[in-house]
Scaffold this active site. Structure first.
Site, short mmCIF file in Angstrom:
data_model
loop_
_atom_site.label_atom_id
_atom_site.label_comp_id
_atom_site.label_asym_id
_atom_site.label_seq_id
_atom_site.Cartn_x
_atom_site.Cartn_y
_atom_site.Cartn_z
N LEU A 17 0.86 -1.19 0.00
CA LEU A 17 0.00 0.00 0.00
C LEU A 17 0.89 1.23 0.00
O LEU A 17 1.78 1.37 0.86
CB LEU A 17 -0.91 0.02 1.23
CG LEU A 17 -1.77 1.29 1.39
CD1 LEU A 17 -2.78 1.41 0.26
CD2 LEU A 17 -2.48 1.30 2.74
N SER A 77 -0.99 8.67 -6.50
CA SER A 77 -1.60 9.11 -7.76
C SER A 77 -0.67 9.92 -8.65
O SER A 77 -1.00 10.19 -9.80
CB SER A 77 -2.87 9.92 -7.47
OG SER A 77 -2.55 11.10 -6.73
N GLY A 82 3.74 11.65 -9.05
CA GLY A 82 5.09 11.82 -8.54
C GLY A 82 5.78 10.55 -8.08
O GLY A 82 5.68 9.50 -8.73
N ILE A 83 6.46 10.63 -6.95
CA ILE A 83 7.23 9.51 -6.43
C ILE A 83 6.32 8.33 -6.12
O ILE A 83 6.65 7.17 -6.41
CB ILE A 83 8.03 9.94 -5.18
CG1 ILE A 83 9.23 10.81 -5.61
CG2 ILE A 83 8.51 8.74 -4.38
CD1 ILE A 83 10.03 11.37 -4.46
N GLY A 84 5.15 8.59 -5.53
CA GLY A 84 4.25 7.50 -5.19
C GLY A 84 3.81 6.70 -6.40
O GLY A 84 3.79 5.47 -6.39
N SER A 141 13.04 12.82 3.63
CA SER A 141 13.69 13.75 2.71
C SER A 141 15.11 14.02 3.18
O SER A 141 15.39 14.00 4.38
CB SER A 141 12.92 15.08 2.66
OG SER A 141 13.61 16.04 1.88
N TYR A 194 9.08 22.47 6.49
CA TYR A 194 9.17 21.20 5.76
C TYR A 194 10.27 20.31 6.35
O TYR A 194 10.06 19.12 6.57
CB TYR A 194 9.45 21.47 4.28
CG TYR A 194 9.53 20.22 3.44
CD1 TYR A 194 8.36 19.55 3.07
CD2 TYR A 194 10.75 19.71 3.02
CE1 TYR A 194 8.43 18.39 2.30
CE2 TYR A 194 10.82 18.55 2.26
CZ TYR A 194 9.67 17.90 1.91
OH TYR A 194 9.74 16.74 1.15
#
Length: 269
Positions: free
Chosen positions: A6, A11, A13-15, A131, A144
């Site tokens: 999972l 949806s 980019g990286i995912g 990151s 961030y």
């Protein structure tokens, strides 16, 4: 038996890159999106489930849906995240909280939801996409950096808590990759009258230039596969340009003043 994975924020980019690669390698992959109905499903090689990572109940229902469909879940990739830039002083409190809700509390929501199942099956792997920025404070990216650094430290603690339960956890810290994160990033406005205005604008120019030369996110998909299939997993992994990875070592080795001077020069401050 194929492993069930999972991936939050799957949806784009990286995912999406992770999901596409793992699906091509025979994994059973589920991605998530806050609005999967708005996405052209023909562009995907894997299933998309509706999930708002900031909603603990939604996290539980999403994990339960995967378990109901497949009978088990082997890997959780906590990838969903948002960008945020600006002087800390001039960044609205509501935006700071939103960033922590998604980047920090969101992954915790998913880990709390999946761990009862992984403890029952006495196996499982959690990969938190953190990151390189989580290893250091970068100018005008402080919030961030803080969200990603906090998540990495939580994983360090959890690795020891889960040590004897058959569950593994690790952090994968990317540098700059060519994704659409900038389009959804909150930017505190650059105010001409602000003491931060000129330097903030200069840093944003550097960040935008870096994104133009950033790496292909498909590399992260291959990295995640290697982590999943590794017999001796590490707690921390890094992915990105050579100097991005070296910067983490320099942060550890150099005096603070020297390292900060390098950052100031890099961002033309």
């Amino acid at each position: 038996m194929s492993k069930v994975v999972l991936i939050t924020g799957g949806s784009s980019g990286i995912g999406k890159a992770i999901g596409e690669h793992l699906a091509s390698q025979g994994y059973i992959v589920y991605g998530t999106s806050r609005n999967p109905d708005r996405i052209q499903k023909t562009d995907f090689k894997f299933n998309l489930l509706k999930l708002d990572v900031t909603d603990p109940e939604n996290a539980v229902s999403c994990i339960s849906e995967v378990i109901e469909r497949e009978g088990h879940i082997d890997v959780l990739v906590n990838n969903a995240g948002v960008g945020i830039t600006g002087p800390v002083e001039e960044t609205p409190d509501t935006e700071i909280r939103k960033a922590f809700d998604t980047n920090f509390y969101g992954p915790i929501n998913l880990m709390k939801a999946v761990l009862p199942h992984m403890r029952k099956q006495r196996s499982g792997l959690i990969i938190n996409i953190t990151s390189i920025a989580g290893y250091m404070g970068l100018p005008y990216r402080g919030v961030y950096c803080a969200t990603k650094g906090a998540l990495a430290l939580v994983a360090e603690s959890m690795q020891m808590e889960l040590y004897r339960m058959g569950i593994e956890i690790c952090n994968l810290a990317p540098g700059d990759f060519n994704t659409n994160i900038a389009s959804g990033r909150y930017h505190a406005p650059i105010l001409e009258a602000s003491d931060y205005g000129e330097n903030y604008a200069r840093v944003m120019n550097v960040i935008n230039e870096q994104m133009q030369d950033s790496s292909d996110p498909a590399l992260i998909g291959k990295k995640v596969q290697r982590i999943i299939e590794s017999k001796n997993k590490k707690l921390h992994y890094k992915a990105g340009a050579f100097m991005e990875k070296v910067s983490v070592k320099l942060k550890q080795l150099l005096p603070d003043k020297v390292f900060n001077k390098l950052l100031l020069n890099h961002y033309k401050l």
